[in-house]
Design an enzyme around this catalytic site. Structure first.
Site, PDB file in Angstrom:
ATOM      1  N   ILE A 127      -2.125 -73.933  -9.515  1.00  0.00           N
ATOM      2  CA  ILE A 127      -3.231 -73.068  -9.926  1.00  0.00           C
ATOM      3  C   ILE A 127      -4.488 -73.458  -9.167  1.00  0.00           C
ATOM      4  CG2 ILE A 127      -4.644 -72.295 -11.872  1.00  0.00           C
ATOM      5  CD1 ILE A 127      -1.743 -71.443 -12.025  1.00  0.00           C
ATOM      6  N   GLY A 128      -5.104 -72.518  -8.452  1.00  0.00           N
ATOM      7  CA  GLY A 128      -6.318 -72.779  -7.682  1.00  0.00           C
ATOM      8  C   GLY A 128      -7.559 -72.334  -8.433  1.00  0.00           C
ATOM      9  N   SER A 130     -10.528 -75.114  -9.756  1.00  0.00           N
ATOM     10  CA  SER A 130     -11.675 -75.986  -9.495  1.00  0.00           C
ATOM     11  C   SER A 130     -12.021 -76.047  -8.012  1.00  0.00           C
ATOM     12  CB  SER A 130     -11.367 -77.400  -9.996  1.00  0.00           C
ATOM     13  OG  SER A 130     -11.178 -77.396 -11.387  1.00  0.00           O
ATOM     14  N   GLU A 248      -1.634 -71.789 -21.078  1.00  0.00           N
ATOM     15  CA  GLU A 248      -1.711 -73.169 -20.637  1.00  0.00           C
ATOM     16  C   GLU A 248      -2.179 -74.103 -21.732  1.00  0.00           C
ATOM     17  OE1 GLU A 248      -4.149 -73.725 -17.206  1.00  0.00           O
ATOM     18  OE2 GLU A 248      -3.913 -75.894 -17.176  1.00  0.00           O
TER      19      GLU A 248
END
Length: 378
Positions: A127-128, A130, A248
């Site tokens: 997951i991109g 931060s 999540e």
């Protein structure tokens, strides 16, 4: 805010027994360090075996490689995997949130191209979110995708990206248009399905204090994305990403990270009873039971198509407090010199990992801000 308990699906106990038999055999070679990492452990061979048994993409339509089982049956699988400390990281993110996102908002081509591979345990996702200059303040991210003939050009950087160096795809949240002056900073963000093998992508692993290299810095330098790599609607990325985070933040991985130590600790106490231990054990089990009920309730909301972002934030925050404190409670009950070697090694490994529990998936401060806003406190 309510947490109504859903009914247990028929066949759940038979499924649980099947899982325990499988995990008892598969886990013979797992060291305490592997069990402590559990869903942060990455083992593609194990994920392929789990996929072959139909335990990934369980709720998805069969047309996309799924198995059309209930969300609560999936919870049974998650609980048993985590209780055993199984190394599920190679399929965890794809099964937990990227796959459901593509199923819900992806194009038909994306669903048929991607979902069967996740369900077979062959495709790993990261997951991109931060970024170096934005931290957890996602509205301030600067990675951007510009529309160009034939698709999009992607430039920028992501950081603290778990398993990027081992994954096949990233779901990246990037800016596709400036935020309106005086308007919401969340406007103009979009999500993309990024093939990590594309030219222009550099991935630099970051070794953490415990010596692991699960985090990464990912740089995009004029990366060309196809038109249909956009996931969902252009500019709707913020709402999509926050909705995705409910998957999540609410699952058993938010309160069972230390469970293998609890199980071994209870066995040790049964073999060598400690006067007064009943009070501490009772409190730990009661809190675990309450958290499980809250998590199951959020699972029921997700299955009904609701958006329990706030309830999920509460599960993660309270669950992280529980799983971070659990090793210390066990140390208070058991003399390390008299504890079984496997339990001592497990507690030693968890001591290095527990500080990360309240960082991954949204920091405690972010979660409490979400909860406070819903309660009208900010």
């Amino acid at each position: 805010m309510r947490f109504d308990l859903p009914d247990t699906p028929p066949g759940a106990e038979a499924l649980r027994a099947e899982l325990r038999a499988f995990l008892a055999e598969a886990g013979r070679a797992w060291t305490p360090e592997i069990r402590a990492r559990s869903w942060m452990g990455f083992d593609r061979d194990f994920s392929r075996e789990v996929g072959a048994r139909g335990w990934i993409g369980m709720t998805w339509p069969k047309a996309y490689g799924g198995h059309e089982r209930s969300g609560l049956e999936r919870v049974v699988v998650l609980e048993e995997m985590l209780a055993a400390g199984a190394p599920v990281g190679a399929h965890w993110i794809g099964d937990r949130q990227s796959g459901p996102l593509i199923l819900r908002l992806g194009t038909e081509e994306q669903r048929r191209r991607i979902l069967p591979g996740i369900a077979r345990g062959e495709l790993a996702f990261c997951i991109g979110l931060s970024e170096p200059d934005a931290g957890s303040d996602l509205a301030n991210l600067r990675t951007k995708a510009e529309r160009v003939p034939g698709g999009w050009k992607l430039n920028g950087r992501k950081i603290w990206t778990t398993f990027a160096h081992k994954s096949d795809y990233m779901i990246a949240l990037v800016r596709t248009s400036p935020a309106p002056e005086g308007g919401s900073r969340h406007a103009g963000l979009s999500q993309f399905l990024v093939d990590l093998r594309l030219s222009g992508i550099s991935i630099r692993p970051i070794r953490d204090l415990a010596g692991a290299d699960s985090f990464n810095e990912v740089t995009f330098d004029d990366v060309m994305l196809k038109e249909d790599d956009l996931v969902g609607a252009e500019g709707a990325g913020w709402a999509q990403a926050t909705s995705e985070l409910a998957f999540e933040r609410s699952g058993p991985d938010r309160y069972l990270s230390s469970y293998p130590a609890l199980s071994l600790g209870l066995d040790a106490l049964a073999a060598n009873p400690v006067p007064g231990a009943e009070v501490t054990v009772g409190r730990m089990v009661a809190r675990l039971s309450a958290l499980r009920g809250m998590s199951l309730s959020v699972g029921g909301m997700l299955e009904r198509g609701e958006d329990p972002a706030v309830e999920a934030a509460l599960v993660k925050d309270v669950g992280n407090v529980f799983e971070q404190a659990l090793p210390e409670h066990l140390r208070g009950l058991l003399d390390p010199e008299d504890s079984p070697a496997e339990l001592r090694a497990l507690l030693a490994a968890l001591t290095q990992l527990t500080p990360t529990f309240s960082l991954r998936g949204g920091t405690r401060e972010i979660l409490r801000g979400i909860i406070a806003r819903d309660l009208g406190l900010r």
